[in-house]
Each structure stands twice: as C-alpha cells, then as structure tokens.
Design an enzyme around this catalytic site. Sequence first.
Site, PDB file in Angstrom:
ATOM      1  N   GLU A  90       0.850  -1.205   0.000  1.00 34.24           N
ATOM      2  CA  GLU A  90       0.000   0.000   0.000  1.00 34.24           C
ATOM      3  C   GLU A  90       0.887   1.258   0.000  1.00 34.24           C
ATOM      4  O   GLU A  90       0.655   2.196  -0.769  1.00 34.24           O
ATOM      5  CB  GLU A  90      -0.918  -0.031   1.217  1.00 34.24           C
ATOM      6  CG  GLU A  90      -1.767   1.217   1.388  1.00 34.24           C
ATOM      7  CD  GLU A  90      -1.742   1.720   2.811  1.00 34.24           C
ATOM      8  OE1 GLU A  90      -1.334   2.878   3.024  1.00 34.24           O
ATOM      9  OE2 GLU A  90      -2.116   0.942   3.727  1.00 34.24           O
ATOM     10  N   HIS A  91       1.911   1.265   0.830  1.00 36.97           N
ATOM     11  CA  HIS A  91       2.848   2.399   0.817  1.00 36.97           C
ATOM     12  C   HIS A  91       3.541   2.536  -0.537  1.00 36.97           C
ATOM     13  O   HIS A  91       3.733   3.635  -1.053  1.00 36.97           O
ATOM     14  CB  HIS A  91       3.930   2.204   1.886  1.00 36.97           C
ATOM     15  CG  HIS A  91       3.523   2.594   3.267  1.00 36.97           C
ATOM     16  ND1 HIS A  91       4.196   3.532   3.997  1.00 36.97           N
ATOM     17  CD2 HIS A  91       2.500   2.180   4.047  1.00 36.97           C
ATOM     18  CE1 HIS A  91       3.623   3.670   5.184  1.00 36.97           C
ATOM     19  NE2 HIS A  91       2.591   2.849   5.241  1.00 36.97           N
TER      20      HIS A  91
END
Lengths: 461, 453
Positions: A90-91
């Site tokens: 996600e990052h």
Amino acid sequence: MKSSERSGVRVSTIRRAMAGLLVLTAFLAGSARASDGEEAPPVESFTLDNGLEVVVIPDHRAPIVTHMVWYKVGSADEVRGKTGIAHFLEHLLFKGTKEHPPGEFSGKIAAIGGRENAFTSSDYTAYYQQVPPDALEEMMAFEADRMRNLVLTDAAVDTERGVVIAERRTRIENQPSALLSEEVDATLYQNHPYGVPVIGWMHEIEKLNRQDALDFYDRYYAPNNAILIVAGDVNADTVRSYAAETYAKVPRGPALEPRERPTEPEQNTARTVTLHDARISVPTVQRSWVVPSYNTASNDDAEALDLLGEILGGGVRSRIYQELVVRQGIAASAGAWYRGTALDDSSFSVYASPRGGATIADVENGIKSEIAKILADGVTEEELEAAKNRYVRSVIFARDDQAGMARIYGSTLTTGGTVEDIEKWSGRIRSVTAEQVKAVAARYLDESRSVTGYLLPEGKS
Amino acid sequence: MTFHWTQLTPATTGRLVALVSAFVVALSVVVVATGARAAVEIQEVVSDKGVRAWLVEDYTVPIVTMRFAFRGGSTQDPEGKEGLANLMTGLFDEGAGDLDSDAFQKALDEAGAEMSFDQSRDELSGSIRMLAETREKAFDLLRLAVNDPRFDPAPVDRIRAQIVSGIIADSRNPSTLAQIAFNKALFGDHPYARRDEGTAESLATVTPEDLKAAREKMFGRDNLYVAVVGAIDPEDLKRELDRVFGDLREKADLAPVADIQPNLGQETRLDYPVPQTTLRLAYPGMVRQDPEYFAAYLMNHMLGGGTFSSRLFEEVREKRGLVYGISSYIVNFDHATALMIGTGTAPDKAEETLAIIRDEVRRMAEEGPTEGELREAKDYVLGAYAINNLDSSSSIARTLVDIQVNDLGIDYIDRRVSLINSVTLDQVKAAAKLLLDAEPAVMIMGPQTTNGG
C-alpha cells in the site's frame, strides 16, 4: 492512515455508524421534510466488462467527490512468513508508474487542494482522493494506471521499509494498549490469519523486499479484484463515462482463487495474555471471543450480535457502563465491541478499567455478572428498542458524511456483503427479537473459550 | 473530552501523516484555505432577543446540526481549581432542570439527539445533532443543559473520578509527560502551561457551587458564537435560539488573560526508555489578524503543511525513510502564537532527524521558497478549503464558529481567496525570515545516548 479509527477515544458516533454493515441510503431515511427536500438520489452500482464493480453514491451538497478504489485483499491474504506485505505494498503504490514518475500523482492532488491517503486492513486495501468534481476523471486515470503499471526500484523499497518500521514503532511499540491487542489477537485466533497484525511482525517487515511486493501486486491488483466507489457531487452516468475512458481500459487480471483462509479449530480453552509495562498506571482488562461476522453468520446472528454489543456495552446507556461506571462506581471506563464487518469469523470484546480503590478483579467480575444476567434473563424490550433506534438513527446521520458513506460501502463489499445488504440493514436490525439477542449471548460468550488480556503496571501481577 | 474510550484492535493501518497534535490539543485554529467554489450560503439570523447565529439551510438529509462556543475555556479556571472547565463539559448531559442524570440521558436518547461539550484553553463549546422530526424535543434538552445544569453531587463525583483516573493513567506515559514538560517550558507560569484536566488535587477542591458560578460567568450572550447547518429555516431557528440562549445574561464576566510570548531558544531533554524518540520544535508564530498572516501560512504549508509534498515530508520521510509522520503548523491561541514542528523517529536517528529538520528550516529562512512552490501552495490552500472545512454539516458548523470567534467576517470564505492570491514571494520570504530565523525551543523525549544526544 490518517483517521485513527483503530484506536481509542473516538468511539461514539463513528463506531456506531460503522457498527454493523452500516448503513444506509436514501430510502430509509424517510424525509422528515419531504415537502421541501428532494429525496436523496439512490445509490447505483454496475460492473465493467473487466470485472471492476462500481458504486456511485450521489451527494450534491458540496462541490467535492470522494474517489476510492478498494482491493479485495488484506493482511489475512498474505502467505506465512511475509506478514506486512499487504500494508507495505500500500505504501509502495505511491512510488510511481511507467507513465507517471514518483510524486506526480500526489503533486497533482496537492495542486488542486485535494486530500489523499490509503489504508489496509485484514480483508481489504483502499486508496482514496477527495477532490473537486472536475478533477475526478484525472484521479480515475491515475488510479487506473497504478492498478497495473507500478514501477518499483530497490532504493524506493528500502527507504519506504524504514517508513513502515517507523510507523510500526509509532502505532504499536509506542503504545502498550496496541501491543496488548496484538498479543490478544495472536492468541484468540489459533489458526486464522486474523491473528497476525495488519502492519506485520517487525522481524518480517524488516525482510520484505521488492520482489515480495511485486508478487503480491501482480497477483491481487486487477480490476476483477477491485471495487470503485465514488461518492459526492457527481452522478452515475458521469462516472460511467469517465470509467469507460480509464478503468475500462485496464485488462482483466488472472482469475483469483476464492478467498478461503485457514479456519479456526474448535476452541476449548480459556486463555490469558498479560502485559506489564512501565508506562501503565491504571490497569485494563479485556476479554474477546471468536464470533461470526456479517459474512459468516446465519439467521441474523450478526445483527443480534451488533445489538448485544450495543445493549451490553455500546455507550453510556449500556448495561456495563451503567452498572460499573455509574451505579457501582468501580470503573473509569467500560464497554463492549463487536467487529461485524469481516470476511471470516471475527470477534466480540468487552473491556473495563478500574477507578479509585477498585481492582482489576472487581471490574472483571462486574462484567462477568452483566453477561450472566443477559444469559439468565435476556434483554428487555425497552432497551432493545432503544438500541435499534440508535442504529437506525446512525444510518441517517451517516448520510451527512460522504467519505464515511464510501467507507461503509467499500468495507462491506470487500467483506462479502452487497449493496442490497446495506440497504436492508435497518430493516433487519428492526426485526431482531430479544430472544435472538439472548441466544447469541448464550451461544458465543462462553468464558471457557475466551481470551482475557490484562494490561498492567510494571512489576505487579 | 472523552470517557468512553475503548481499545479496538488495530484493524486498519496505513500511510499517513500521523498528525502531531501533541502540544496543541485543541485546535480552534482552523487554518483555512479557501475555495473559490465554496458552495455554502451563510445567512445571519438574529432572534427577537438578539441572539445571533450563522445558518446554512439544507434539506438534503433530514438532520440539524448546531455548534456553539463561549469564549473562556480552561484559562478561566481559578488558581487551585485547575480542571474546572473540563470537568464542567462532562456534566451538561448529567442532569438539568427537573431531570436527573439518568432521566436526562434517557430523554436525550429518546429524542434521537447526540449532544457533546468540549473545551479548549480559550473556549467552551458544545454541539448537538438531531433528527429534524424531533427537533423541538432535542432543543428543549439543550435549553435545559445550557441554562439549568444540575451539577448534582453524584455525577460530579463520578465524572471527577473518571478524569482523575485518566490523569493517573497518564502519569507514567512518556508522551503525556513530555507534553506537560514542553508546555511548562514554553509558557512558564501562564495559564497556557496548565493541563486542561487539572490535577487530582485541584479537582478535589471543585464544588458544585464552583461549577455553577463558573458557568454563570462564562455563559453570556455577548460571548456566544453559534452556527447551524441543516433542515431548519430562519424563522424556526430564531425561536430555537431564543429558547436555548435567550435567557442567558447579557454580558459574560471573564477574568483577563495576559498575552504571552512562548519561551524559545531552549532545549528540554527527557530521558525515557521508549522505542521511539519524540521531537518537537517551537518557533515564533503569527496571529490570524496580522496582515502578513497568509504569507506565514503559505510558508508553513511549503515547509511542513499536511500534504505529501512539503519540504519536511520530502526530506525526512520520502528521501530518507526516517519517520512515519512529520508536519508543521501555526498554532494560534487567543493570547499566544507559535509555529510548531513535530515528529518521531528511532532513538539512534534522533540527532540526524533533528539536524535535517533544522537544515530545512534554515534553508527556508535564508532562501524562502521559489515562485513555483508558492504558486502550488496557493493552489493547494485555495482548493483545499472546501474539502477540509465544508465536507459535512459538523465540519461546516465548526468552520463557521471559528470564523466568528476570530472575528473574520461573514464574507471571509470569499475574501480569503483574494487575501491568498495577493501574497507575494517577497512577503513569504519576509515571513520565513521573521519566524524561522529565531532559535527554537526544542523538546527531545526518548532514551538519551551517552554523548548527550
């Protein structure tokens, strides 16, 4: 992520609003001023040829749209040994694509005063932007692009791993209550991956690499594993035409296996987790049970559990609060919580913290006796009605917050629910009987299969 | 304030700038950012008895939201009775008029309304939201709460005990201790150095009579700011305003509070064996009424405002991966202002992180931003206003109360656009020099290494 729904304090309305499946839309709100108000436009949903589900929730009060893409993958879908990869990826989705170098997407959003973020849970991963409506199509183009075209360098991955490690320290190591919750979950789920922290175990985060991220990405990030939610100042036809130019051009990914995770064995033990920490002055006790979620429950058990949670410990009018905090004066805080929005069997928890001369045993016994009363005598019609009214009211209040509405739909649809489930939730809550509430309490709140967590000052036991 | 906390499992986690609220607590600040497109139409409503409110009428959802504030807050707590205002905010729904605590809460629940009170250093505020169809019942209860709270001994003792329990619970929490120490370092003997919650000792001295007297003094019509959003028309609102606020005394009776310059140019080091070191820096700020305010505001946005593109975010997080969240913000209390920077990092990276922050601050002070950065910052703060301040009834109501409390005028949302657009690069550079050239106050909380750092 930004909003701290995971932790403490902001329980009341948000939690109520997110309680079960939550909520609602246009219809049930019934307008108190139908004469001068327009009926809220209905929620529309459709599916693109490549498998992307689309939900549009119109709200024309302010010139703002909330654009979210939800992937049906979360930390509970990780392979053993790679915990934290869902969240790490996600990052990394902010690191640029073939078309758009790192920072371009965020720069575009900043340039128009938009808001963006992303978050990961055990069952889903979501990305969102809030922008003026005239920027929606561009957001959709960027988001569609990073669905398949992510570019990752080792350098970017190495730097971002440091950020995630710092995040874990901020959220978990820095907070004794978060450390305890992590250990309680690890004990509560003996086989199901809900026992693994969403952010991952530190020693495994430290080893996650570029290839791990790309493997996860290639497997799960595709239109046929995603849901697009657009809420706000836009209508379905506009979203449909923008989608045709953006998401519709992303090819369908490989077919995915059904999301079947390891299941819990029969649980037959009462377990205890104790954490002593020098930062703690006032102890806390919590007890959790594995219970069905909205997706796994049958016979409206989930609705009954939601109401049980509300009546037992949902706020200042609840039994636990009234008895322990108000009447006996032995607790500083006390309540209960049901996590209904989950793909697999999830949890029901109670908690309390003593005050004054009371001990942790006093509040633990107080909670036990409140549960015992419900097992013996059930709940009254009056308190059941009040709890139902609170939920139905929360459905109307929820409409005031377009981003909140988008989250309700996204979290429901990625955990096995449907738009129809959301629309019918109030009605199903209404139909739950006192007998059903008593029955779920009896079936699930059995101490001999619970996990009790103690957060205690250093050195005492 | 909040009593019914719980511990939820960290079900979700994600990327973001964990906002550094540490010392700031009660941000009545709202920093603004406007939207050319802000679509709210604000009506000023004045009741027969002279109570003023700003109204945004909207029938899309059948609910009514009201927010109001009285100037005052915890700075009004008498010496020795610190925590009084905070205690009071826990008691408005614990009995009023003929209704005792239980009866009041039951009636509120039946009315389908949610009421809450809160307090900051400079204000005591309340909010209520209700279903339009039960509006009259809900406002009846608010009228009782505002005009005739009972402060019965049992609920006073209970809420006090809950607050004391919270104070004890925090007494070994390094983050709280650091916050207390930094406030003390910045504000010395000024009321801003005190904890809003007070102490166990000061709370023990507060009596129901003290609470009644404090409410009586603070709740004046000249001291009241009200905003209403939702399904109610001006005529109905006038009647409700008179019912709820019309019988309050005309003028509040507030104790004067001195202006204070935070003590900068000092370092506070706190040695705790925690896994993450907390860093805070305080520089001079700028008040909202200053003609150069938006120059300072835009400068802060470029330095460390809350986007993924600020200089601090870029240098400390994106390039080096040292922290999860880092941001800067201008804090404005009624009597003090500061520009704050906050973050957290691994103990062995604390000195490196601090050095990078100070380098970025120095670079901004010496060189200022580029013309391009300023253009982008303006675009952001103009566009972000609606999203950050007008995206729900409660955020609109909060924004409108803040505009009133700061006396910015009913046309502020429109006027702000030209105020921002007219800021020049030279003004921003001057503001950067003015604020960031100073030697900051620094707070470092974490395990202290052998070399003193």
